[in-house]
Design an enzyme around this catalytic site. Structure first.
Site, PDB file in Angstrom:
ATOM      1  N   ASN A  79      19.996 -42.953 -20.980  1.00  0.00           N
ATOM      2  CA  ASN A  79      18.917 -43.026 -19.983  1.00  0.00           C
ATOM      3  C   ASN A  79      18.757 -41.646 -19.338  1.00  0.00           C
ATOM      4  OD1 ASN A  79      17.173 -43.671 -17.908  1.00  0.00           O
ATOM      5  ND2 ASN A  79      18.659 -44.848 -16.726  1.00  0.00           N
ATOM      6  N   LYS A 124      16.458 -40.745 -17.295  1.00  0.00           N
ATOM      7  CA  LYS A 124      15.814 -40.845 -15.973  1.00  0.00           C
ATOM      8  C   LYS A 124      14.667 -39.821 -15.884  1.00  0.00           C
ATOM      9  CE  LYS A 124      20.159 -42.543 -14.280  1.00  0.00           C
ATOM     10  NZ  LYS A 124      21.092 -42.719 -13.203  1.00  0.00           N
ATOM     11  N   HIS A 163      16.525 -51.386 -13.051  1.00  0.00           N
ATOM     12  CA  HIS A 163      17.559 -50.384 -12.770  1.00  0.00           C
ATOM     13  C   HIS A 163      17.739 -50.285 -11.251  1.00  0.00           C
ATOM     14  CE1 HIS A 163      19.678 -46.617 -12.428  1.00  0.00           C
ATOM     15  NE2 HIS A 163      20.008 -46.740 -13.704  1.00  0.00           N
ATOM     16  N   GLU A 222      25.881 -52.689 -14.091  1.00  0.00           N
ATOM     17  CA  GLU A 222      25.962 -51.352 -13.507  1.00  0.00           C
ATOM     18  C   GLU A 222      26.286 -51.458 -12.020  1.00  0.00           C
ATOM     19  OE1 GLU A 222      23.977 -48.109 -15.828  1.00  0.00           O
ATOM     20  OE2 GLU A 222      22.400 -48.981 -14.633  1.00  0.00           O
ATOM     21  N   GLY A 231      25.945 -42.455 -11.136  1.00  0.00           N
ATOM     22  CA  GLY A 231      25.701 -41.064 -10.767  1.00  0.00           C
ATOM     23  C   GLY A 231      26.682 -40.498  -9.749  1.00  0.00           C
ATOM     24  N   SER A 270      28.664 -43.847 -14.466  1.00  0.00           N
ATOM     25  CA  SER A 270      29.553 -42.691 -14.659  1.00  0.00           C
ATOM     26  C   SER A 270      30.383 -42.763 -15.943  1.00  0.00           C
ATOM     27  CB  SER A 270      30.453 -42.514 -13.437  1.00  0.00           C
ATOM     28  OG  SER A 270      29.676 -42.231 -12.299  1.00  0.00           O
ATOM     29  N   GLU A 325      18.109 -47.891  -9.322  1.00  0.00           N
ATOM     30  CA  GLU A 325      17.319 -46.846  -8.643  1.00  0.00           C
ATOM     31  C   GLU A 325      15.911 -47.358  -8.324  1.00  0.00           C
ATOM     32  OE1 GLU A 325      18.099 -43.786 -11.513  1.00  0.00           O
ATOM     33  OE2 GLU A 325      20.139 -43.606 -10.735  1.00  0.00           O
TER      34      GLU A 325
HETATM   35  P1  PGA Z   1      25.247 -42.394 -14.768  1.00  0.00           P
HETATM   36  O1  PGA Z   1      23.946 -43.300 -14.767  1.00  0.00           O
HETATM   37  O2  PGA Z   1      25.846 -42.474 -16.144  1.00  0.00           O
HETATM   38  O3  PGA Z   1      24.768 -41.016 -14.427  1.00  0.00           O
HETATM   39  O4  PGA Z   1      26.167 -42.955 -13.746  1.00  0.00           O
HETATM   40  C1  PGA Z   1      23.961 -44.568 -15.347  1.00  0.00           C
HETATM   41  C2  PGA Z   1      22.653 -45.258 -15.140  1.00  0.00           C
HETATM   42  O5  PGA Z   1      22.003 -45.029 -14.121  1.00  0.00           O
HETATM   43  O6  PGA Z   1      22.200 -46.030 -15.980  1.00  0.00           O
END
Ligand code: PGA
Length: 256
Positions: free
Chosen positions: A9, A11, A96, A176, A182, A219, A98
């Site tokens: 992903n 983003k 997601h 998640e 992140g 992460s 976010e």
């Molecule tokens: P990340 O993001 O690997 O940077 O933690 C995962 C995600 O948002 O799907």
């Protein structure tokens, strides 16, 4: 090791495309030869077409980061499942954290999106996860609140969908934990595996034929992926920041 699904992903970021292309093309043939699983790349909408061309003649699949629930009409700025399919998109990430956190995406909206995407024949990666983890008790996290939170999310996001057996195969859940996204603070593989098992169990209660794959995200990188991958229940990974770095991509694919 059993097969794993790797979802990259990006983003709202872009790696240097020529370098990314080289890295992914040099590392995937062995992955596919050994039948390690599948790789999906989810670039921003503006790059779907470009990336689709880059991965042509490879087994890598194209994914989108969101979709709208109406098929056409006066919906400024939105993109339908049909439009995505016309660009060669096979997978779509929905819900997601976010989008839930920063864009006010509700379970009701997510539910409509999941239904529309499944109806259009897209594979849906539905993201769920608790915002925070409770304090440790006896050196272990108490996962009860996290499980309750996820159970409610699943009920709302999949309302009226779980009974539709035919959609079962196209539904993928990504666990998640929001606090792990992140932040560089990944969940422990043990706790992640326990929640993945819980998700599978809660879905199975609703319909016997539905056995969705459940992924872990938060992460994940080339250093910790192997520890998660040891758990058979974890069917793959949703990878954000590490999917932008060429060295990481190579090492992640190698690790699987
Ligand atoms: P990340 O993001 O690997 O940077 O933690 C995962 C995600 O948002 O799907």
């Amino acid at each position: 090791m059993d097969k794993k699904l790797l979802i990259f992903n990006w983003k709202m970021n872009l790696p240097i495309l020529s370098e990314w292309n080289k890295a992914i093309k040099s590392s995937t043939p062995l992955f596919y030869k050994k039948r390690r699983g599948d790789i999906v790349v989810c670039p921003p909408f503006t790059h779907l077409e470009k990336v689709s061309k880059l991965i042509k003649n490879t087994k890598i699949k194209l994914g989108a980061q969101d979709v709208f629930y109406e098929s056409k009409g006066s919906f400024t700025g939105e993109i339908s499942a049909t439009e995505l399919k016309n660009l060669g998109v096979k997978y779509v990430i929905i819900g997601h954290s976010e989008r839930r956190q920063f864009l006010g995406e509700t379970d009701k909206i997510i539910n409509k999106k999941v239904l529309a995407a499944l109806k259009a024949g897209l594979k849906v990666i539905l993201c769920v996860g608790e915002p925070k983890r409770d304090i440790k008790r006896h050196k272990k996290y108490d996962l009860r609140n996290a499980k309750n939170y996820i159970k409610k999310q699943l009920e709302k996001d999949l309302k009226g969908i779980l009974n539709l057996k035919s959609y079962g195969l196209n539904l993928i859940i990504a666990y998640e934990p929001v606090w792990a996204i992140g932040t560089g603070k990944n969940d422990t593989p043990e706790d992640a595996a326990e929640i993945v098992k819980f998700i599978k169990k809660s879905l199975k209660l609703k319909t016997k034929n539905l056995k969705p794959m459940v992924l872990y995200g938060g992460s994940v990188n080339s250093k910790n992926i192997e520890d998660f991958a040891k758990y058979k229940k974890i069917n793959g990974f949703l990878i954000g920041s590490a999917s932008l770095k060429t060295k990481e991509i190579k090492n992640i694919i190698k690790a699987i």
